[in-house]
Design an enzyme around this catalytic site. Sequence first.
Site, PDB file in Angstrom:
ATOM      1  N   SER A 144       1.491  -1.077  -0.261  1.00 29.30           N
ATOM      2  CA  SER A 144       0.235   0.268  -0.043  1.00 29.30           C
ATOM      3  C   SER A 144       1.377   1.039  -0.154  1.00 29.30           C
ATOM      4  O   SER A 144       2.306   1.495   0.718  1.00 29.30           O
ATOM      5  CB  SER A 144      -1.125   0.355   1.197  1.00 29.30           C
ATOM      6  OG  SER A 144      -1.097   0.665   1.278  1.00 29.30           O
ATOM      7  N   TYR A 157      -1.162  -1.098  10.118  1.00 25.85           N
ATOM      8  CA  TYR A 157      -1.128  -1.026   8.525  1.00 25.85           C
ATOM      9  C   TYR A 157      -0.217  -0.286   7.813  1.00 25.85           C
ATOM     10  O   TYR A 157       0.754  -1.285   7.038  1.00 25.85           O
ATOM     11  CB  TYR A 157      -2.755  -0.358   7.962  1.00 25.85           C
ATOM     12  CG  TYR A 157      -2.671  -0.449   6.936  1.00 25.85           C
ATOM     13  CD1 TYR A 157      -4.083  -1.787   6.791  1.00 25.85           C
ATOM     14  CD2 TYR A 157      -2.743   1.022   6.311  1.00 25.85           C
ATOM     15  CE1 TYR A 157      -3.585  -2.013   5.186  1.00 25.85           C
ATOM     16  CE2 TYR A 157      -2.544   0.217   4.623  1.00 25.85           C
ATOM     17  CZ  TYR A 157      -3.447  -0.578   3.972  1.00 25.85           C
ATOM     18  OH  TYR A 157      -3.742  -1.295   2.521  1.00 25.85           O
TER      19      TYR A 157
HETATM   20  P1  NAP Z   1     -12.196  -5.114   0.184  1.00 29.36           P
HETATM   21  O1  NAP Z   1     -13.161  -4.858  -0.843  1.00 29.36           O
HETATM   22  O2  NAP Z   1     -11.923  -5.432   1.556  1.00 29.36           O
HETATM   23  O3  NAP Z   1     -11.140  -6.806   0.276  1.00 29.36           O
HETATM   24  C1  NAP Z   1     -10.390  -6.997   0.730  1.00 29.36           C
HETATM   25  C2  NAP Z   1     -10.507  -9.307   0.547  1.00 29.36           C
HETATM   26  O4  NAP Z   1      -9.517  -9.540   1.165  1.00 29.36           O
HETATM   27  C3  NAP Z   1     -12.189 -10.041   0.073  1.00 29.36           C
HETATM   28  O5  NAP Z   1     -11.520 -10.707  -1.084  1.00 29.36           O
HETATM   29  C4  NAP Z   1     -11.622 -10.544   1.583  1.00 29.36           C
HETATM   30  O6  NAP Z   1     -12.979 -11.560   1.255  1.00 29.36           O
HETATM   31  C5  NAP Z   1     -10.648 -10.966   1.583  1.00 29.36           C
HETATM   32  N1  NAP Z   1     -10.216 -11.026   3.066  1.00 29.36           N
HETATM   33  C6  NAP Z   1      -9.997 -10.235   4.016  1.00 29.36           C
HETATM   34  N2  NAP Z   1      -9.600 -11.023   5.036  1.00 29.36           N
HETATM   35  C7  NAP Z   1      -8.917 -12.162   5.106  1.00 29.36           C
HETATM   36  C8  NAP Z   1      -8.666 -13.310   5.378  1.00 29.36           C
HETATM   37  N3  NAP Z   1      -8.362 -13.226   6.654  1.00 29.36           N
HETATM   38  N4  NAP Z   1      -8.718 -14.131   4.542  1.00 29.36           N
HETATM   39  C9  NAP Z   1      -8.798 -14.605   3.579  1.00 29.36           C
HETATM   40  N5  NAP Z   1      -9.413 -13.235   2.735  1.00 29.36           N
HETATM   41  C10 NAP Z   1      -9.456 -12.011   3.459  1.00 29.36           C
HETATM   42  O7  NAP Z   1     -10.688  -4.478   0.214  1.00 29.36           O
HETATM   43  P2  NAP Z   1      -9.161  -3.679  -1.237  1.00 29.36           P
HETATM   44  O8  NAP Z   1      -9.155  -2.973  -0.659  1.00 29.36           O
HETATM   45  O9  NAP Z   1     -10.026  -4.337  -2.178  1.00 29.36           O
HETATM   46  O10 NAP Z   1      -8.361  -4.497  -0.451  1.00 29.36           O
HETATM   47  C11 NAP Z   1      -7.350  -5.576  -0.887  1.00 29.36           C
HETATM   48  C12 NAP Z   1      -5.638  -5.467  -0.554  1.00 29.36           C
HETATM   49  O11 NAP Z   1      -5.410  -4.046  -0.577  1.00 29.36           O
HETATM   50  C13 NAP Z   1      -5.218  -5.516   1.292  1.00 29.36           C
HETATM   51  O12 NAP Z   1      -4.062  -5.882   1.129  1.00 29.36           O
HETATM   52  C14 NAP Z   1      -5.328  -3.995   0.670  1.00 29.36           C
HETATM   53  O13 NAP Z   1      -4.496  -3.675   2.222  1.00 29.36           O
HETATM   54  C15 NAP Z   1      -5.062  -3.467  -0.092  1.00 29.36           C
HETATM   55  N6  NAP Z   1      -4.853  -1.824  -0.348  1.00 29.36           N
HETATM   56  C16 NAP Z   1      -6.189  -1.717  -0.832  1.00 29.36           C
HETATM   57  C17 NAP Z   1      -6.148  -0.245  -1.126  1.00 29.36           C
HETATM   58  C18 NAP Z   1      -7.926   0.872  -1.594  1.00 29.36           C
HETATM   59  O14 NAP Z   1      -7.643   1.775  -1.721  1.00 29.36           O
HETATM   60  N7  NAP Z   1      -8.429   0.211  -1.743  1.00 29.36           N
HETATM   61  C19 NAP Z   1      -5.128   0.640  -1.009  1.00 29.36           C
HETATM   62  C20 NAP Z   1      -4.045  -0.113  -0.768  1.00 29.36           C
HETATM   63  C21 NAP Z   1      -3.527  -1.027  -0.774  1.00 29.36           C
HETATM   64  P3  NAP Z   1     -13.330 -12.862   2.309  1.00 29.36           P
HETATM   65  O15 NAP Z   1     -14.201 -11.315   2.665  1.00 29.36           O
HETATM   66  O16 NAP Z   1     -14.442 -13.450   1.943  1.00 29.36           O
HETATM   67  O17 NAP Z   1     -12.705 -12.519   3.041  1.00 29.36           O
END
Ligand code: NAP
Length: 252
Positions: A144, A157
């Site tokens: 991130s 985080y």
């Molecule tokens: P999101 O929409 O909340 O999706 C999170 C995903 O991870 C879901 O598919 C969830 O599925 C899965 N997940 C969460 N905890 C889990 C666990 N313990 N075991 C297995 N699966 C798990 O969030 P997102 O924004 O797409 O985030 C995805 C990644 O991108 C993360 O690592 C986050 O830190 C990173 N990120 C996001 C952003 C942003 O702006 N969105 C920016 C930088 C980095 P289930 O709930 O079904 O388990």
Amino acid sequence: MFDLNGHVGLVTGGNGGLGLAMAKGLVKAGAQVAIWGRNAEKNADAVAQLEAMGGTAAAFACDVTDDAAAKRAFAATLERFGTVHSCFANAGGAGVRGPFHELSRSDWSQTIDLNLQSVVTTFQLATRHWLERQQPGKLIVTSSLAAIVGLAGASGYSTTKAAVMGLVRALAIELGRANIQANAILPGFIETEMSLDTPKAFQDACRRRAASGQIGQLEDMEGIAVFLASQESRFMTGQCLILDGGHSIFPL
Ligand code: NAP
């Protein structure tokens, strides 16, 4: 170029948000995709979306903080697809937020388990598979922008997202001779369930700092996923690629 026919990609957290977006990119380039997530309904819905695009996809129920569950999901993935060629350790989240001085050891452990240990576990499963078979592989982790830009109330985080940058650099060197590349993606603010769960003032500030004035969209994750999974990125390893619309270079 960037042809992923015959390629199997594994995307943890592939049932929504950035993970599903990357899975869609892989499918568009011809790959078959295994997605891991905890929520059965989201898993089924994501597979339906990928299949509606003409892709081949399967979901495996897995909490990536549970080593035994990850081991089972990896075995089930191999049973279904025979192998994996790229491993996207993307599952993760905010972890426990709050003032640094108030966070307990257990708060820190939860965030470390979710964003660091889970990546180690997933990468180890894929790496062992590739080394045993003497086959090349691609390790990709979703870090991130918070790893390099300070964020109040999100020390766990930021710390865990920075830790995986060290991990890919170490693995790039350790596994390079085995033709395994390891890279991290550092997305800035991309519109997802997780990112929209932040204060509006923060979201507005992210918009102001982006060069285009817009925050990232899910589609912005597709191309970088395809590039890092493909053979065209074979000379790129140990890199931490910022994908933030210019947020991090915003001038004073
Ligand atoms: P999101 O929409 O909340 O999706 C999170 C995903 O991870 C879901 O598919 C969830 O599925 C899965 N997940 C969460 N905890 C889990 C666990 N313990 N075991 C297995 N699966 C798990 O969030 P997102 O924004 O797409 O985030 C995805 C990644 O991108 C993360 O690592 C986050 O830190 C990173 N990120 C996001 C952003 C942003 O702006 N969105 C920016 C930088 C980095 P289930 O709930 O079904 O388990």
